[in-house]
Scaffold this motif. Sequence first.
Motif, PDB file in Angstrom:
ATOM      1  N   UNK A 159     -31.980 -32.404 -15.337  1.00  0.00           N
ATOM      2  CA  UNK A 159     -31.537 -33.913 -14.934  1.00  0.00           C
ATOM      3  C   UNK A 159     -30.132 -33.506 -13.767  1.00  0.00           C
ATOM      4  N   UNK A 160     -30.232 -34.475 -13.181  1.00  0.00           N
ATOM      5  CA  UNK A 160     -29.302 -34.415 -12.129  1.00  0.00           C
ATOM      6  C   UNK A 160     -28.735 -36.021 -11.750  1.00  0.00           C
ATOM      7  N   UNK A 161     -27.536 -36.255 -11.722  1.00  0.00           N
ATOM      8  CA  UNK A 161     -26.918 -37.437 -11.466  1.00  0.00           C
ATOM      9  C   UNK A 161     -25.937 -37.329 -10.324  1.00  0.00           C
ATOM     10  N   UNK A 162     -26.113 -38.059  -9.373  1.00  0.00           N
ATOM     11  CA  UNK A 162     -25.068 -37.744  -8.280  1.00  0.00           C
ATOM     12  C   UNK A 162     -24.612 -39.174  -8.084  1.00  0.00           C
ATOM     13  N   UNK A 163     -23.361 -39.223  -8.070  1.00  0.00           N
ATOM     14  CA  UNK A 163     -22.718 -40.792  -7.508  1.00  0.00           C
ATOM     15  C   UNK A 163     -21.660 -40.556  -6.487  1.00  0.00           C
ATOM     16  N   UNK A 164     -21.705 -41.255  -5.239  1.00  0.00           N
ATOM     17  CA  UNK A 164     -20.887 -41.308  -4.376  1.00  0.00           C
ATOM     18  C   UNK A 164     -20.046 -42.675  -4.473  1.00  0.00           C
ATOM     19  N   UNK A 165     -18.912 -42.736  -4.368  1.00  0.00           N
ATOM     20  CA  UNK A 165     -18.113 -43.869  -4.418  1.00  0.00           C
ATOM     21  C   UNK A 165     -17.244 -43.776  -3.081  1.00  0.00           C
ATOM     22  N   UNK A 182     -26.885 -31.391 -14.309  1.00  0.00           N
ATOM     23  CA  UNK A 182     -26.063 -31.352 -12.988  1.00  0.00           C
ATOM     24  C   UNK A 182     -25.330 -32.832 -12.961  1.00  0.00           C
ATOM     25  N   UNK A 183     -24.108 -32.806 -12.856  1.00  0.00           N
ATOM     26  CA  UNK A 183     -23.326 -34.077 -12.491  1.00  0.00           C
ATOM     27  C   UNK A 183     -22.612 -33.674 -11.342  1.00  0.00           C
ATOM     28  N   UNK A 184     -22.964 -34.569 -10.483  1.00  0.00           N
ATOM     29  CA  UNK A 184     -22.031 -34.397  -8.987  1.00  0.00           C
ATOM     30  C   UNK A 184     -21.489 -35.694  -8.719  1.00  0.00           C
ATOM     31  N   UNK A 185     -20.380 -35.747  -7.862  1.00  0.00           N
ATOM     32  CA  UNK A 185     -19.656 -36.817  -7.657  1.00  0.00           C
ATOM     33  C   UNK A 185     -19.004 -36.642  -6.195  1.00  0.00           C
ATOM     34  N   UNK A 186     -18.843 -37.727  -5.732  1.00  0.00           N
ATOM     35  CA  UNK A 186     -18.069 -37.694  -4.524  1.00  0.00           C
ATOM     36  C   UNK A 186     -17.242 -38.812  -4.277  1.00  0.00           C
ATOM     37  N   UNK A 187     -15.937 -38.907  -4.312  1.00  0.00           N
ATOM     38  CA  UNK A 187     -15.263 -40.125  -4.324  1.00  0.00           C
ATOM     39  C   UNK A 187     -14.432 -39.886  -2.785  1.00  0.00           C
ATOM     40  N   UNK A 188     -14.669 -41.170  -1.978  1.00  0.00           N
ATOM     41  CA  UNK A 188     -13.813 -41.171  -0.657  1.00  0.00           C
ATOM     42  C   UNK A 188     -12.630 -42.363  -0.905  1.00  0.00           C
ATOM     43  N   UNK A 189     -11.436 -42.093  -0.867  1.00  0.00           N
ATOM     44  CA  UNK A 189     -10.382 -42.781  -0.806  1.00  0.00           C
ATOM     45  C   UNK A 189     -10.121 -43.095   0.645  1.00  0.00           C
ATOM     46  N   UNK A 190     -10.741 -44.161   1.014  1.00  0.00           N
ATOM     47  CA  UNK A 190     -10.397 -44.628   2.489  1.00  0.00           C
ATOM     48  C   UNK A 190      -9.636 -45.726   2.587  1.00  0.00           C
ATOM     49  N   UNK A 211     -23.811 -27.912 -14.267  1.00  0.00           N
ATOM     50  CA  UNK A 211     -22.771 -27.855 -13.140  1.00  0.00           C
ATOM     51  C   UNK A 211     -22.225 -29.206 -13.030  1.00  0.00           C
ATOM     52  N   UNK A 212     -20.824 -29.300 -12.992  1.00  0.00           N
ATOM     53  CA  UNK A 212     -20.063 -30.303 -12.552  1.00  0.00           C
ATOM     54  C   UNK A 212     -19.580 -30.248 -11.256  1.00  0.00           C
ATOM     55  N   UNK A 213     -19.849 -30.869 -10.374  1.00  0.00           N
ATOM     56  CA  UNK A 213     -19.160 -30.570  -9.019  1.00  0.00           C
ATOM     57  C   UNK A 213     -18.938 -32.074  -8.687  1.00  0.00           C
ATOM     58  N   UNK A 214     -17.302 -32.286  -8.279  1.00  0.00           N
ATOM     59  CA  UNK A 214     -16.548 -33.339  -7.748  1.00  0.00           C
ATOM     60  C   UNK A 214     -15.845 -33.121  -6.705  1.00  0.00           C
ATOM     61  N   UNK A 215     -16.294 -34.079  -5.908  1.00  0.00           N
ATOM     62  CA  UNK A 215     -15.314 -33.889  -4.538  1.00  0.00           C
ATOM     63  C   UNK A 215     -14.595 -35.207  -4.631  1.00  0.00           C
TER      64      UNK A 215
END
Lengths: 396, 250
Positions: free
Chosen positions: A226-232, A256-264, A285-289
Amino acid sequence: MPHDVISFERLTADASSRYAKNGWPSSKDEAWRFTNINAIRSAQFAPAEASLEPLSSPEDNVIHFINGVYQPIDNMSFNDGIHCENLSQNTALSSALAAAVPDQHKVADFALAYARDGLAITIDQPVAKPLQLIFDYSGDGVSSHPVLVFKIMPGASLTILEEHKGEGSGLSAPLMLFCLEEGARLNHARRLIEADSRYHLGLNLVKQQAKSVYHGDMVMAGGDISRSETQVSLSEADAQSYLNAVYLGRDKQIRDVTSRIDHDAPDCQSFQRIHGVLDNQAKAVFQGKVKVERYAQKTDGNQMSRTLILSRQAEANTKPELEIYADDVTCSHGATIGELDDDQLFYLMSRGISQDAARQMLIEAFLVDVVDELEEPQREWLVAPIEQWIKSRVTT
Amino acid sequence: MPLLEIKNLHASIGDKPILKGINLTINPSEIHAIMGPNGSGKSTLSYVLAGRDGYEVTDGDICLDGQSVLEMEADERARAGLFLAFQYPVELPGVGGMSFLRGAVNARRIEARLDEIDQIAFVKTVREAAAKLGIKDDMLKRAVNVGFSGGEKKRYEILQMALLEPRMAILDETDSGLDVDALRIVSEGVNALKTDDIGVLVITHYQRLLDYIIPDHVHILADGKIVKSGDKTLALEVEKTGYGGFIDAA
Ligand SMILES: Nc1ncnc2c1ncn2[C@@H]1O[C@H](COP(=O)(O)OP(=O)(O)O)[C@@H](O)[C@H]1O
Ligand SMILES: [Mg+2]
């Protein structure tokens, strides 16, 4: 945010040719280094046919998906404030999706390549009753490709209860986009409780305008992989994003929990809390950018990942990544990986509580912590699968 | 029959011997006090009695009601009526106080083949017991020991003791971190326990607590051994002369 006008048909056709060319991610792709999906890559999946099952009884604010395919919209009923169309008939939102889909994203391309149609859901006022998205899967070797685009208009709000469940050895590849306009609020609770034989590769895209609040809370309890990716992307000032996740793995499962948050934009906040429990030979894996642009001053970005390992063979990987170009920011991240605390276990046992019961209490406390502050019905709705998992773990 | 019998008890932590031959017999309705300098093995003794993993008994025996408890896990010993009030109570974030207390009480009741306690009646029982110990309602709603002050943690230990109604209670430095008022309240809690057949072992560094909980016997522990036993006047002697003389005697 004007986009090129791109029809749903064109979007899926483009994705299809990219998928044909690029195929599946492999461990050579940086984002997939810790997530071995050989089992998925080597399986042959046939995209789901339109559902032949009878429609479930119509209740307000419930959308049922059978292997990713939804019932005719005419058979759905909604409270005021919820407007639902086929995505193929809403080029504004299909264009928004085309613009939002990340470049070179093999899972997004796979999801879109075989999507029959999607739902375009517009929310134009505060809606009190939660919208339930029920994804039911069945059959072996079937891939499911639900696509949803939400637009939450200024000042509107919604709570979503999204559930993925079902049997078989199929693959679910849901793709969702949430566009939150100024002052909009979305509470997005998700529980992934598919059978342990299934695969799940999900992608959530969140676009936030000024003063909007996205509250994402997930419990990932099912599936072999199971993988969940979130991009904000926080593209205007004073937006807030919460990404909370609980993942539960046992046997040889992969999480797998993957996230990416862009502070723009300036003055935005993001909070991520990820708690996982791994038993047997499970891997996670938790990978968070978190990326903070130069002009995103006064950003507050927090990320905390904690993993509880119940077996010496389990493996947790955490990969926090901060990329900060602004100078006036508060960003923090932390990661812990540990076993149950002996002092705590002894304290409970010294009160007559059995070792099994003591372990259950401590595991539950560790996990429920992530969702404890939520309002009902989300809280109870997310605690239930956690309790279920803990119980089944001890009795098997 | 003695309630608790400690016979030639030797125990190690890892390879390090800490307890070096302790003999102690506690009869029903007796209060014993163990005093000793820091590092003499007082807490180790309390953990060994309670059955903590990692503390190895290398010789001797511990009997409760004539039965050896060495093969029993900590939870079994607790259900058999042994209670330890910790010197440093452990915080359990996320574990709600009420469900913890209920779990503990029900574990003992199930062992005694009694029905699980009625939830509403239990809340009332807890509130009443807490009020006697000066524990506020708000503290009962929080996670176990989380955000409690040192004194609050000690009171909460005594509350657990009151609810669990042990046969044999061991109090490890329950007095440390308590002001005089709290000391009096906690002592009342202990004295309230002293019915016909309960044994109490009070571990303390200072004589002060023994003004409130009057011991029948006082033992001085030094370097893992009881070096002197006597009545309550022994505690006063320690207060005057310090531990120095006793340790030399060992
Ligand atoms: N976990 C441990 N590992 C090794 N030595 C320990 C441990 N705990 C206590 N000790 C040692 O055992 C001795 C007795 O400690 P303790 O029982 O805590 O004494 P007291 O409670 O009388 O102050 C001390 O020398 C202490 O350093
Ligand atoms: Mg001590």
